[in-house]
Motif scaffolding. Structure first.
Motif, PDB file in Angstrom:
ATOM      1  N   LEU A  98      -6.413 -11.408  -0.910  1.00 48.84           N
ATOM      2  CA  LEU A  98      -5.253 -11.410  -1.775  1.00 48.84           C
ATOM      3  C   LEU A  98      -4.406 -12.648  -1.570  1.00 48.84           C
ATOM      4  N   VAL A 133       2.291   4.900   0.053  1.00 41.88           N
ATOM      5  CA  VAL A 133       3.270   3.813   0.047  1.00 41.88           C
ATOM      6  C   VAL A 133       2.562   2.521   0.462  1.00 41.88           C
ATOM      7  N   HIS A 151       0.894   2.049   4.025  1.00 41.98           N
ATOM      8  CA  HIS A 151      -0.514   2.401   4.157  1.00 41.98           C
ATOM      9  C   HIS A 151      -1.321   1.200   4.642  1.00 41.98           C
ATOM     10  N   GLU A 152      -1.106   0.064   4.025  1.00 36.89           N
ATOM     11  CA  GLU A 152      -1.922  -1.093   4.360  1.00 36.89           C
ATOM     12  C   GLU A 152      -1.604  -1.600   5.763  1.00 36.89           C
ATOM     13  N   ARG A 169       0.222 -10.553   7.446  1.00 35.60           N
ATOM     14  CA  ARG A 169      -1.174 -10.290   7.179  1.00 35.60           C
ATOM     15  C   ARG A 169      -1.417  -9.645   5.821  1.00 35.60           C
ATOM     16  N   LEU A 174       1.858  -7.431   0.088  1.00 32.20           N
ATOM     17  CA  LEU A 174       2.500  -6.242   0.648  1.00 32.20           C
ATOM     18  C   LEU A 174       3.323  -6.555   1.885  1.00 32.20           C
ATOM     19  N   THR A 218       2.183  -1.633  -6.114  1.00 27.51           N
ATOM     20  CA  THR A 218       1.107  -0.669  -6.316  1.00 27.51           C
ATOM     21  C   THR A 218       0.020  -1.280  -7.190  1.00 27.51           C
ATOM     22  N   VAL A 219       0.464  -1.914  -8.268  1.00 27.51           N
ATOM     23  CA  VAL A 219      -0.485  -2.335  -9.283  1.00 27.51           C
ATOM     24  C   VAL A 219      -1.277  -3.573  -8.856  1.00 27.51           C
ATOM     25  N   PRO A 248      -2.215  -5.188  -6.000  1.00 24.81           N
ATOM     26  CA  PRO A 248      -3.358  -5.117  -5.079  1.00 24.81           C
ATOM     27  C   PRO A 248      -4.491  -4.246  -5.626  1.00 24.81           C
ATOM     28  N   MET A 265      -6.484  -6.128   3.956  1.00 31.00           N
ATOM     29  CA  MET A 265      -6.240  -4.810   3.393  1.00 31.00           C
ATOM     30  C   MET A 265      -7.527  -4.025   3.299  1.00 31.00           C
ATOM     31  N   THR A 266      -7.380  -2.771   3.129  1.00 26.88           N
ATOM     32  CA  THR A 266      -8.537  -1.904   3.261  1.00 26.88           C
ATOM     33  C   THR A 266      -9.585  -2.099   2.190  1.00 26.88           C
ATOM     34  N   PRO A 277       5.331  11.000  -1.044  1.00 21.49           N
ATOM     35  CA  PRO A 277       4.814   9.630  -0.978  1.00 21.49           C
ATOM     36  C   PRO A 277       3.305   9.599  -0.763  1.00 21.49           C
ATOM     37  N   GLU A 301      -2.426   0.866 -15.823  1.00 18.96           N
ATOM     38  CA  GLU A 301      -1.057   0.530 -15.429  1.00 18.96           C
ATOM     39  C   GLU A 301      -0.112   0.419 -16.625  1.00 18.96           C
ATOM     40  N   LEU A 347      -0.049   4.347 -14.734  1.00 19.34           N
ATOM     41  CA  LEU A 347      -1.016   4.929 -13.798  1.00 19.34           C
ATOM     42  C   LEU A 347      -1.531   3.851 -12.854  1.00 19.34           C
ATOM     43  N   PRO A 348      -1.829   4.206 -11.624  1.00 16.86           N
ATOM     44  CA  PRO A 348      -2.370   3.205 -10.695  1.00 16.86           C
ATOM     45  C   PRO A 348      -3.798   2.832 -11.096  1.00 16.86           C
ATOM     46  N   PRO A 349      -4.126   1.559 -11.064  1.00 17.19           N
ATOM     47  CA  PRO A 349      -5.455   1.144 -11.517  1.00 17.19           C
ATOM     48  C   PRO A 349      -6.570   1.590 -10.586  1.00 17.19           C
ATOM     49  N   THR A 387      -5.017   8.626   0.461  1.00 21.88           N
ATOM     50  CA  THR A 387      -4.608   7.925   1.677  1.00 21.88           C
ATOM     51  C   THR A 387      -5.369   8.437   2.896  1.00 21.88           C
ATOM     52  N   ASP A 428      -8.451   6.890   4.901  1.00 24.12           N
ATOM     53  CA  ASP A 428      -8.337   5.992   6.051  1.00 24.12           C
ATOM     54  C   ASP A 428      -7.822   6.699   7.308  1.00 24.12           C
ATOM     55  N   MET A 431      -6.908   5.502  11.072  1.00 23.85           N
ATOM     56  CA  MET A 431      -5.508   5.483  11.501  1.00 23.85           C
ATOM     57  C   MET A 431      -5.356   6.143  12.865  1.00 23.85           C
TER      58      MET A 431
END
Ligand SMILES: Nc1nc2c(c(=O)[nH]1)N[C@H]1C(S)=C(S)[C@@H](COP(=O)(O)OP(=O)(O)OC[C@H]3O[C@@H](n4cnc5c(=O)[nH]c(N)nc54)[C@H](O)[C@@H]3O)O[C@H]1N2
Ligand SMILES: Nc1nc2c(c(=O)[nH]1)N[C@H]1C(S)=C(S)[C@@H](COP(=O)(O)OP(=O)(O)OC[C@H]3O[C@@H](n4cnc5c(=O)[nH]c(N)nc54)[C@H](O)[C@@H]3O)O[C@H]1N2
Ligand code: SF4
Ligand code: SF4
Ligand code: SF4
Ligand code: SF4
Ligand code: SF4
Ligand SMILES: [Mo]
Lengths: 886, 337, 316
Positions: free
Chosen positions: B25, B190, B194-195, B249, B253, B322-323, B325, C1-2, C179, C274, C278-280, C285, C288, C292
Motif C-alpha cells: 500500500l 476497526v 485490526h491491521e 508500517r 492506516l 475502510t474503503v 485498503p 497488512m494482512t 466495531p 463502496e 458497503l465495504p469492498p 476479523t 486473524d 492475534m
C-alpha cells in the motif's frame, strides 16, 4: 407510477423482466425514471404536443391498424362542412362564443346531424361538469352516418385528424416540450411497433395528466392514439387511470360528485329536467341506439331504492324529492361561496382541503367563514384546526378568538376498522373484512350516516312540511349489529345490487331492472355483485386456480366484465385478430359470443347482424358495432359532442406559463373555468405583460413516503421520518442562478402566497431548452401542513383556481412563481411581499384574465363563468364534499 | 460543473499518503468513492472509560509483576506499592468496564459463557482470576496491622502466606491481562486497530511494564528501585518500538495515529516515555527525579492508551480507511488474476 | 497488512453451512435474502414493514439531504436502510456503445435511462448523463459472523436457519459486536444500551412466514428463500443482465470463499459496493484471531521475561 403506485408498479417491473421496454415522460427524474429504459423530461403541461406528435407520426407513416380503424372507429365518418379547425382559427374551433367562453357545438357534428346537437353553447354544461356525465359511455349521436371507407374524403375524420396534427412534427415537439427529436421518435416508434394485430400496448396515466386546464384533452389524445393503434377492447391494451384514494373509482360509480347519481345517471338540472320524463329522456335520447336506451328502468329502480313504497309510477317514483342542480356546485365554487357568506354549514369527510386543495388560503378563509363545520377524520387535520393553526393566523387574517366557525371533530374509523368494498381502476369491487375494532369513539361512515338519518327522521317524524318528505319517505331500515348498532354493509351492497321488490330476490343482471316499480336498484351498473344472494365481491379464488383473466377474483362492473368493448378483440367477422391476442370471439357453431371474458356484446347477436330501418336502442347496434355505448357504435377519434373544449385536442399552454404558445395565437384553453373573485387570481402569462415577474415553472406531486394532504402520513412516525421536511427540488443551474444552496432555505412566491422550503439541489431536475430559451422547473411535494409529527408550508398555497371545463378539475400540477434564497418573512411582512409581487405583475383588482388571445374569435375577452340559462340563479347552500380525482 | 452543493451519490476525495514505510500500500489509489462520505463501519460505541480501562488494566498487570518481583527478591517497598496499586487499578478497571456497559446490571451475563473467539470473554475470565488474586495480595499487606490474637490473629499469621501465593497467581496472570487488551481492540473491523494486531499486544505489554515501573519509581526508595528502572527501560523499548511500527508500517492506516488528537497523544506518550526512561536512568540517586520519572511513565502510558484508542476510532469514522485498503486488496487480487 | 500477506484460502475456516456448525442437530436449510437492486424502486416499504413488524422505535426526523435517504444508515433503530445514489452515469461500456442498436438486443438496461436526458448539453447547461441507484441494505447474516464470534455473553447466536440473532434478554450492551461487524450493521440503541439489528424475522421464520420486509417489497427486489436457491437465481439474473447490456451488474456477498464466508443476505449491485456504502472486501476479523493470540502470547512472554530480567538482572 413507482412513486405513487409502487404496488401496481410491480407489474411494470415484471414486464421489464420479460423484456418490455419502459418509457417515462415526466418533468422530473423520479423513481420511475430510475428504472425506466428511457426517460424523457418534458416541460410540464405540454403532453398534448407530445401525444399529438405521436398521432401525426402514426398518420403520416400510416402505422395505424387500418382494418380496426375502419371497422371500429369513426375515422371514415364525414363531418359537417361548417366545422373549422384550430389550424384555421389560430387555436379556436368553430362555434366559439366569447361572451360565455364556451362552444356552440353544432358545427362539430357529423354531416347531416348539425341540427341534432342538443347543446348550442356549453357554458352550463361546464358549470355542471355535464359534458362527460356519461363518463366512459360517451354522448349518443344518431346512428346513420355518412362514411367514406377509402378515408380520402377531405371532411372525413381521418383527414381532419391528419390536417389537425400536421404541424405536430418532431421539431415542434422539441420546441414545445423540450424533448429532443430522436428521443421522441424512439418513443413513437416503440408505441406504434408494439401495437397492431399481434401486439397491444396499454396506456397508463394518473394525475400528472388530469390536473390541467386541458386535462381531459390529454386523455383524449391518448385515446386517439390507442384507438388508431387498435389497442382498445383487446387484452394487454386499454387506457388505465391509476386511481388515487382507495375506491376513488367507487366514488364516481356511487358518486360523491355533485353532478352525478349512482351509475352515471346525471343529477337533474332544475330548468332542464322538470319532470321525470324530461330527465330520463335526456339520458336515453329516444330513438338513438345503444345501451342507454334502458335508462328509464335504471332511473326508476334507483328512485325505488331510495323511496321504497312511497315511490310509485303514479308519482314518478318521487322524482320530485331529488335535489336539482342550479349551476356550478363544484368544490371550488363552494369555497368562494363560503367566503362570500353564501354557505353556512359544511360537512367534511375524508378530505383535507386546507392542505390538499388548490389555493389553500381560499380554502381556509372559506372554512373560517362558516357557522359550523363537521370534520370526520382519522386525525386532527389542518382542516379542523385552521382557526388556530394556519398561516392566516400568523398573518392576522384569521383571529382564533374571533373566528366564527364552530368546528365539530368526529373521529372516523379507518378502512381496516370497518367492512365494505373498494372499487379499483379496473372497475373491480373487492370486499374488505373488518380487521380490528375502531378505537374509542371512532365510527364508520355507514354508522354515522345511518344514525344521523335515523335521528333526523325521528325528530321530523311529525313534520307536516312537504320539504321533509324526501327524508321521511326514504327506506331507512338497514339491519344493525354489535354494541354500537353498526349497520350491515352487506345489506347496503345488496341494495346497491338491486332486488325484486315483491320477493326481495337479488337481481343478477341490470337487464332485469324494470321501469314499473317492480325492481329497486341502488346502482344499476353494480347489478350482479350480489347475484344469487352471494357477495361476489368477496370472491378470492387464487389466480393459480383459474385462467389468466381471473374472473373469479372479486367482481367487476358491468356484469363481471374485465375488459370493456371486448367485441373489438375480434375482427368484424368475429374472428380473433390473432391467435396470440384472442380474447372474445364469435362461435358460429354455437351461435354465440364466447371467449375468456364476459363478451361486451349481446351474446347471440351475430357479426353479420344489421339493424332494421328505424331501429333504436340495443336493437340498432350492428353486429360489428364494437363500441356499444356510443351512439354510432364507433370509437371516436373525433368527438362531435361531449367534450366541451373541442372535438380534437389542441395544445394550449397552462393557465400560468412563462411561454407564449408556439402553436397557436390562442394561449390557453379558451373554455377553461376561471373564477373572477377577489381572493382568486392568476399570474400573468404571455401575451400579457409582466409574466417575467414569475419566471419559473413549479410542478407539484407526490412522494412515495407521504399520502396526499399528509393527514395519514405526517401523523405516523415510520412514515413521517422518511421525509421529515418540506423541500423544493431545483437543478444545480437554477440553484446557481437563484443563489440557492443545498439544504438551505428558499421561499417561493406566487400571486397568491409565499411559502418556504428546504432546498434539495439535484440533477434529477434539468433546465429545458424550449423554443430558444431555457425554462427552469422546480418541483414540490404537496404533503405538508401545520399538523402532525412533521410540518411545513403547503405547496397548494401557491396555486390559484383555474379548472378544466369538462370535469372541473383544478390545474394543480403547474404554476409560475419566483424563488428566492432564505426563509420567508412572517406576519404582515409576508402579505407585503405578496402584495409587492402583485403590484409588479400588474395583478390589480381591475385586471381581468385574458381568455381569448387570438383575433380569430372576432370578439373581445369573454367572461369566465356563465350559465347562459340560469345565470341569475344564485348557488344554493349545499353541503357537499366534492373534488376531482384521477 | 461546479455544483453549489456537495455532490450527491459518489464522491471523490483526494489524499496523499505519508511516507508509507510498510510492505504494501505504498501507492494507494488517489481517489475513492463512498456513500455521502458516511462511515462504512460503526465506530466503537465505547466511551473514554474503555481507554481508561486499557490503562488501568495495564497498570494493574505491571504493578502486580512489580509486586511479585519485590516479593520474590525481598524488596518490600516494591511489593507493597505494587500490590496496592494493582488492587486499586484492577478495581478501577472493573468499574470502567461495568460502567461502559449499556446494561451494567447485566455485567454477570459475561460469565454465562467462556468463548475463546471473544477476547472480551477471555479478558473477563482473566480478570476473574486476576482480580481476586490481586485483591488478596493487597489485603495481605494489611496483616501487620491486625491484632495478634483472636480470629484476626489467625489472619495475621496466615495472610502473608496467602498473599504471597495470591501475588504469584496475579503475577502469573498479569502478562495475559496486559496483552489481551491488544487483541480486544485488534479483533474488530476497526481498520487501524485490526491491521495493528501484531503490535498492539506488544505496545500494551510495554505500556503496562512502564506504568508498573512508574509506580515502583514513585513509591520505592532509590535502593529498591533498581528493577523498576530496568522494567521502565524494557517497557519503554517495547512500547516505543510498537508505537513506531503502527505509526509507520500500516501505510494509510498509520495516518490516524499520526494526525489529530490521537497523533498528539501518541507524540506526547513518546516524549513522556523517553523523558521517564531518561529520568529513571539519570535519577538513580534522586528520589525526586525518580518520582518525576515514574509520574512521567504513568502519564505516558495514559497518553499512549488514549492515543491508540482514538486512533482506531478515527479510522472507523472515515470511510477512506475502510474503503481504500480493501479496494487495493481487491484490485491486487484482480491483477493477480 | 494482512490482506496480501495471508493467502485468501485461509478465510475458509469452518464448513459452509453455519447452523450445523453452531451445533444444531436439527438445522433447517439456510435461509437468506437475495436483494436485487436493479429492480428496487426506493419505495422504502421494506423499511416501514420492518419497523411495524418488529416494533422498532423511530430513528429521528432529520432531512439529511442525501437524495431521498433520510434514514442515513443501518442503525439500532433502522434494520433496513434504502440507499439512494444519484451519480453521473459511468462511461458507456463498449458493448453498449452509442449508436449500436439496442432495439435488436432488446431492452438495454434496468436501472438507468437509456441515453442522455435532453437539454443537458445545449447552451450553458452541460451535464453528463446520470442515474439514480437504490439499494435496500440489511444485516448480512454472515457465514462467519464477527459480531457473533466476539459477543462475550452469548447473546448473539446462530439460529437453526443459519441466521444471526441478538437475544435482547441476554445482551448487556458491552458494545463489542459493534466495531467487530465489518459491514457496520449492528448498533447500540441510545437510552436502551443493548445492541439491535435485523433478526431476519426469526419469529416469522419459525412460523413459516416470509420476513416482513420481503413480504412488503412490491418489486421482489428483496427475495427470501433457501440460500442455495437464491444463489442460483442470482447467478441467472446477473447473466441475463449481462446479456441485456448491463455489464455493471455484479453480485456482492454471494461467494462462500470471500472474507466472511459468504453472506446470508447478498446483493446484486450496479456499481462498486463502496458507492452504496458497503465495504469492498470485508473480512471477518476473527479470521486473524489465532495470529492475534499468538502475538499476544509472544508479547506476554516478552513482558514476563522483561519483568524477570528486571529483577534478576541488576543490583541497585
Ligand atoms: N405514496 C403515495 N401514493 C399515492 C398517493 C400519495 O399521496 N402518496 N396518492 C394517491 C392519489 S390520491 C392519486 S390521485 C395518485 C396519483 O398518482 P400520480 O399521478 O402518479 O401522482 P403524482 O405524483 O401527483 O404525479 C405523477 C407525476 O406526474 C408528473 N407531472 C406533473 N405534471 C406533468 C405534466 O404536465 N406532464 C407529465 N407527463 N407529467 C407531469 C409529476 O412530476 C409526477 O412525477 O396516487 C395515489 N397514490
Ligand atoms: N398541487 C396538487 N394538489 C393536489 C394534487 C396534486 O397532485 N397536486 N392531488 C389531488 C388529489 S389527486 C387528491 S386525491 C387530493 C387529496 O386531498 P385530500 O383528499 O384533501 O387529502 P387527504 O390527505 O387524502 O385527505 C383524506 C383524509 O381522509 C381521512 N380518512 C382516511 N380514511 C377515512 C375514513 O374511512 N373515513 C373518514 N371520515 N376519513 C378518512 C384521512 O385521515 C385524511 O385526512 O389532493 C389533490 N391536491
Ligand atoms: S397504498 Fe395500497 S393501494 Fe396504494 S400502492 Fe400501496 S397497496 Fe396499493
Ligand atoms: S453483517 Fe455484521 S451484524 Fe450482521 S451478521 Fe455479519 S457481522 Fe453480524
Ligand atoms: S453488545 Fe450485546 S450482543 Fe453485542 S457483543 Fe455485547 S452482549 Fe453481545
Ligand atoms: S428480515 Fe425482518 S428484521 Fe430483518 S430487516 Fe427484514 S423485516 Fe427487519
Ligand atoms: S421495498 Fe423493495 S423496492 Fe421498495 S425500497 Fe425496499 S427493496 Fe426497494
Ligand atoms: Mo387523488
Amino acid at each position: 407510477m413507482a412513486e405513487a403506485h409502487p404496488v401496481g408498479f410491480q407489474w411494470v417491473m415484471e414486464a421489464k423482466r420479460r423484456g418490455a421496454k419502459v418509457f417515462h415522460v415526466d418533468p422530473r427524474f423520479t423513481r420511475t425514471s430510475a428504472v425506466a429504459d428511457s426517460y424523457l423530461p418534458i416541460r410540464a403541461g405540454t403532453d398534448i404536443a407530445l401525444l399529438g406528435g405521436v398521432v401525426r407520426h402514426i398518420l403520416e407513416n400510416e402505422l395505424d391498424f387500418r382494418e380496426y380503424v375502419l371497422a371500429y372507429t369513426n375515422a371514415a365518418t364525414i363531418v359537417s362542412d361548417r366545422f373549422a379547425d384550430t389550424e384555421d382559427l389560430d387555436g379556436l374551433f368553430s362555434g366559439y362564443r366569447p361572451d360565455t367562453g364556451s362552444y356552440d357545438t353544432s358545427s362539430w357534428q357529423y354531416a347531416g346531424h348539425e341540427g341534432h346537437a342538443e347543446i348550442t353553447g356549453t357554458g352550463k354544461e361546464r358549470d355542471s361538469a355535464a359534458g362527460l356525465r356519461h363518463e366512459s359511455h360517451g354522448m349518443p349521436v344518431p346512428a346513420p352516418t355518412q362514411r367514406d371507407e377509402t378515408l380520402q374524403h377531405p371532411r372525413c375524420v381521418y383527414q381532419i385528424l391528419r390536417r389537425h396534427f400536421a404541424r405536430y412534427t418532431p421539431e415542434m415537439v422539441e420546441r414545445v416540450c423540450g424533448i429532443p427529436q430522436d428521443k421522441f421518435l424512439e418513443l413513437a416508434d416503440a408505441w406504434a411497433s408494439n401495437s397492431g394485430r399481434e401486439r397491444t400496448g396499454a396506456l397508463v396515466y394518473s394525475v400528472g395528466w388530469t390536473q390541467h386546464s386541458v386535462g381531459v384533452q390529454y386523455i383524449r389524445t391518448g385515446a386517439i392514439i390507442q384507438t388508431l393503434l387498435g389497442n382498445m377492447g383487446r387484452p394487454g391494451g386499454g387506457i388505465l387511470a391509476l386511481r388515487g384514494h382507495a375506491s376513488i373509482q367507487g366514488s364516481t360509480d356511487i358518486p360523491t360528485l355533485y353532478n352525478l347519481l349512482p351509475g352515471y345517471l346525471p343529477m337533474p338540472h332544475h330548468a332542464d329536467h322538470e319532470t321525470f320524463d324530461d330527465w330520463v329522456d335526456s339520458i336515453r335520447h329516444p330513438g338513438q341506439k345503444g345501451f342507454w336506451g334502458n335508462s328509464r328502468a335504471y332511473a326508476a329502480s334507483l328512485l325505488k331504492a331510495y323511496w321504497g313504497d312511497a315511490a310509485t309510477p303514479e308519482n314518478d317514483f318521487c322524482y320530485g324529492h331529488l335535489p336539482r342542480m342550479t349551476g356550478d356546485h363544484g368544490t371550488y365554487q363552494q369555497v368562494l361561496n363560503m367566503i362570500d357568506g353564501k354557505i353556512r354549514g359544511y360537512f367534511l369527510l375524508g378530505q383535507n382541503p386546507a392542505v390538499g386543495s388548490a389555493h389553500g388560503r381560499a380554502q381556509r378563509l372559506g372554512m373560517a367563514n362558516l357557522d359550523w363545520l363537521v370534520v370526520r377524520d382519522l386525525f386532527l387535520i389542518e382542516s379542523a384546526t385552521f382557526w388556530k393553526n394556519s398561516p392566516e393566523v400568523a398573518t392576522g387574517e384569521i383571529v382564533p378568538e374571533q373566528c366564527r366557525t364552530e368546528v365539530f371533530f368526529l373521529p372516523a374509523a379507518s378502512h381496516v376498522e370497518k367492512e365494505g368494498t373498494f372499487t379499483q381502476t379496473q372497475r373491480l369491487l373487492q370486499w374488505r373484512e373488518k380487521a380490528v375494532d375502531p378505537p374509542g369513539d371512532a365510527r364508520s361512515e355507514l354508522w354515522f350516516f345511518y344514525h344521523l338519518g335515523r335521528r333526523l327522521r325521528e325528530k321530523l317524524a311529525a313534520s307536516p312540511h312537504p320539504r321533509d318528505r324526501a327524508l321521511l319517505d326514504l327506506t331507512w331500515d338497514y339491519p344493525t349489529h354489535g354494541p354500537h348498532a353498526e349497520p350491515s354493509a352487506e345489506a347496503v351492497l345488496r341494495e346497491i345490487n338491486g332486488y325484486e321488490v315483491a320477493t326481495g330476490r337479488p337481481l343478477s343482471a341490470f337487464a332485469q331492472a324494470r321501469d314499473d316499480g317492480s325492481t329497486a336498484v341502488g346502482c344499476w351498473i353494480y347489478t350482479g355483485v350480489y347475484a344469487d344472494g352471494v357477495n361476489q365481491a368477496a370472491r378470492r379464488r387464487s389466480r393459480h386456480e383459474q385462467d389468466w383473466v381471473a374472473a373469479q377474483w372479486g367482481w367487476a362492473w358491468p356484469a363481471n366484465r374485465r375488459t370493456l368493448y371486448n367485441r373489438a378483440s375480434a375482427d368484424p367477422q368475429g374472428r380473433p385478430w390473432s391467435e396470440r391476442k384472442k380474447y372474445v370471439w364469435w362461435d358460429p357453431d354455437a351461435g354465440e359470443w364466447t371467449g375468456y371474458d364476459v363478451p361486451d356484446f349481446e351474446k347471440t347477436k351475430p357479426p353479420t347482424y344489421r339493424p332494421p330501418e328505424g331501429a333504436s336502442g340495443v336493437e340498432a347496434i350492428a353486429g360489428d358495432d364494437a363500441f356499444v355505448m356510443q351512439g354510432d357504435g364507433k370509437a371516436w377519434l373525433f368527438a362531435p359532442s361531449g367534450v366541451l373544449d373541442g372535438p380534437l385536442p389542441a395544445h394550449y399552454e397552462p393557465a400560468e406559463s412563462p411561454m407564449r404558445n408556439p402553436l397557436y395565437g390562442q394561449q390557453a384553453n379558451p373554455t377553461r373555468k376561471v373564477y373572477e373573485h377577489p381572493v382568486n387570481s392568476v399570474n400573468p402569462s404571455p401575451p400579457e405583460a409582466h409574466s417575467g415577474v414569475f419566471p419559473y415553472v413549479f410542478t407539484v406531486s407526490r412522494l412515495t413516503e407521504h399520502h396526499t394532504a399528509g393527514g395519514m402520513s405526517r401523523t405516523v412516525r415510520p412514515l413521517a421520518e422518511l421525509q421529515p421536511e418540506m423541500f423544493v427540488e431545483v437543478s444545480p443551474e437554477l440553484a446557481a442562478e437563484a443563489g440557492l444552496t443545498h439544504l438551505g432555505w428558499a421561499h417561493l412566491v406566487s400571486g397568491r402566497a409565499v411559502i418556504e422550503a428546504r432546498v434539495l439541489v439535484t440533477e434529477r431536475l434539468t433546465p429545458l431548452r424550449v423554443d430558444g430559451r431555457v425554462i427552469h422547473q422546480l418541483w414540490l411535494p404537496y404533503h405538508f401542513g401545520t399538523e402532525g409529527l412533521v410540518t411545513g408550508d403547503s405547496a397548494n398555497d401557491l396555486f390559484g383556481i383555474t379548472l378544466d371545463p369538462n370535469v372541473l378539475i383544478q390545474e394543480s400540477k403547474i404554476g409560475t412563481c419566483d424563488v428566492r434564497p432564505g426563509r420567508r418573512p412572517t406576519g404582515p411582512a409576508l402579505l407585503d411581499l405578496v402584495a409587492d409581487y402583485r403590484r409588479r405583475a400588474g395583478m390589480t383588482p381591475q385586471r381581468r384574465v385574458p381568455i381569448v388571445t387570438t383575433d380569430a374569435a372576432g370578439g373581445g375577452d369573454a367572461a369566465g363563468s356563465t350559465d347562459e340559462r340560469s345565470a341569475g340563479a344564485s348557488a344554493d347552500e349545499h353541503e357537499h364534499d366534492g373534488g376531482g380525482d384521477a | 460543473m461546479s455544483a453549489p452543493h456537495r455532490p450527491v451519490g459518489d464522491r471523490f476525495r483526494r489524499y496523499r499518503t505519508g511516507r508509507g514505510g510498510g510492505e504494501q500500500l505504498t501507492v494507494p489509489p488517489a481517489e475513492f468513492t463512498s456513500y455521502y462520505g458516511r462511515p462504512v463501519l460503526k465506530p466503537p460505541v465505547w466511551k473514554w472509560d474503555i481507554a481508561a480501562y486499557l490503562f488501568t488494566g495495564g497498570l494493574a498487570a505491571g504493578s502486580s509483576l512489580l509486586a511479585a518481583g519485590g516479593q520474590l527478591t525481598g524488596r518490600p517497598a516494591l511489593r507493597r506499592a505494587g500490590r496496592v496499586t494493582s488492587l486499586a487499578a484492577v478495581t478501577a478497571s472493573a468499574y470502567f468496564l461495568v460502567n461502559d456497559l449499556g446494561r451494567p446490571a447485566r455485567f454477570h451475563h459475561m460469565l454465562r459463557v467462556a468463548k475463546p473467539t471473544s477476547p472480551m470473554s477471555v479478558g473477563t475470565w482473566i480478570l476473574t482470576v486476576f482480580g481476586p488474586a490481586a485483591g488478596v495480595a493487597a489485603v495481605a499487606e494489611a496483616a501487620p496491622w491486625l491484632p495478634e490474637r483472636g480470629a484476626l490473629g489467625v489472619g495475621r499469621r496466615l495472610l502473608p502466606g496467602v498473599g504471597r501465593a495470591a501475588g504469584l497467581v496475579a503475577a502469573a496472570t498479569a502478562p495475559a491481562l496486559a496483552t489481551y487488551t491488544g487483541v480486544l481492540l485488534a479483533d474488530t473491523a476497526v481498520p487501524s486497530w485490526h491491521e495493528a494486531y501484531p503490535e498492539l499486544p506488544t505496545i500494551f505489554a510495554g505500556s503496562a511494564l512502564a506504568s508498573g515501573a512508574g509506580v515502583g519509581l514513585l513509591a520505592a526508595p532509590c535502593a529498591q528501585a533498581g528493577p523498576a528502572r530496568r522494567m521502565a527501560v524494557a517497557g519503554a523499548a517495547l512500547e516505543l518500538w510498537g508505537a513506531h511500527r503502527v505509526e509507520t508500517r500500516l501505510g494509510l492506516l498509520s495516518e490516524p495515529y499520526r494526525t489529530g488528537v490521537p497523533g498528539r497523544l501518541l507524540r506526547a506518550g513518546r516524549t513522556l516515555t523517553a523523558a521517564g526512561v531518561l529520568g529513571a536512568l539519570a535519577g538513580r540517586r534522586s528520589r525526586l527525579l525518580s518520582g518525576l520519572s515514574g509520574a512521567a511513565l504513568l502519564a505516558a502510558s495514559v497518553a499512549t492508551r488514549f492515543g491508540i484508542f482514538h486512533g482506531g476510532v478515527a479510522s472507523a469514522r472515515d470511510p477512506k480507511y475502510t474503503v481504500v485498503p480493501q479496494r487495493a486488496r481487491v484490485d491486487r487480487r484482480a491483477a493477480q488474476g | 497488512m494482512t490482506g496480501a500477506g495471508m493467502p485468501d484460502a485461509d478465510s475458509r475456516h469452518g464448513p459452509p453451512d453455519p447452523a450445523p456448525d453452531a451445533g444444531w442437530t436439527d438445522a433447517r436449510p439456510r435461509m437468506g435474502f437475495f436483494t436485487d437492486t436493479s429492480v428496487c424502486i426506493g419505495c422504502k416499504a421494506c423499511e416501514v414493514a420492518c419497523k411495524e413488524w418488529n416494533d422498532v422505535p423511530g430513528s429521528g426526523l432529520d432531512l439529511l439531504g442525501m437524495s431521498y435517504d433520510n434514514t442515513g444508515a443501518l442503525t439500532a433503530n433502522s434494520w433496513r436502510h434504502v440507499a439512494f445514489v444519484e451519480q453521473p452515469r459511468p462511461a458507456a461500456p463498449a458493448a453498449d456503445a452509442p449508436g449500436s442498436a439496442p432495439a435488436a438486443a432488446g431492452p438495454q438496461f434496468l436501472g438507468m435511462p437509456g441515453a442522455r436526458p435532453p437539454g443537458r448539453d445545449t447552451g450553458a447547461q452541460t451535464r453528463s448523463d446520470f442515474r439514480w441507484l437504490m439499494m435496500s441494505d440489511v444485516c448480512k447474516h454472515c457465514t462467519h459472523a464477527a459480531c457473533l464470534d466476539v459477543c462475550p455473553t452469548g447473546s448473539l447466536f446462530r439460529t437453526e436457519f443459519g441466521t444471526v440473532v441478538v437475544q435482547e434478554d441476554i445482551c448487556n450492551g458491552c458494545g463489542y459486536c459493534i466495531p467487530a461487524c465489518p459491514y457496520g450493521v449492528i448498533d447500540q440503541r441510545k437510552g436502551d444500551g443493548r445492541a439491535w439489528k435485523c433478526t431476519l424475522c426469526y419469529d416469522r421464520l419459525g412460523a413459516g412466514l416470509t420476513p416482513a420486509c420481503a413480504q412488503a417489497c412490491p418489486t421482489e427486489s428483496i427475495q427470501y428463500g433457501p440460500l442455495d436457491e437464491l444463489r442460483e437465481r442470482a447467478a441467472h439474473r446477473v447473466a441475463t443482465l449481462h446479456e441485456r447490456g448491463v455489464p455493471q451488474a455484479r453480485l456482492y456477498g454471494h461467494d462462500p470463499t470471500d472474507g466472511v464466508g459468504g453472506d446470508g443476505a447478498f446483493f446484486l449491485l450496479l456499481d462498486e459496493p463502496e458507492v452504496y456504502g458497503l465495504p469492498p472486501d470485508p473480512v471477518v476479523t476473527t479470521r486473524d484471531l489465532p495470529r492475534m493470540w499468538k502475538r499476544a502470547g509472544l508479547a506476554a512472554l516478552a513482558m514476563a521475561a522483561a519483568a524477570v530480567a528486571a529483577f534478576v538482572g541488576g543490583s541497585s
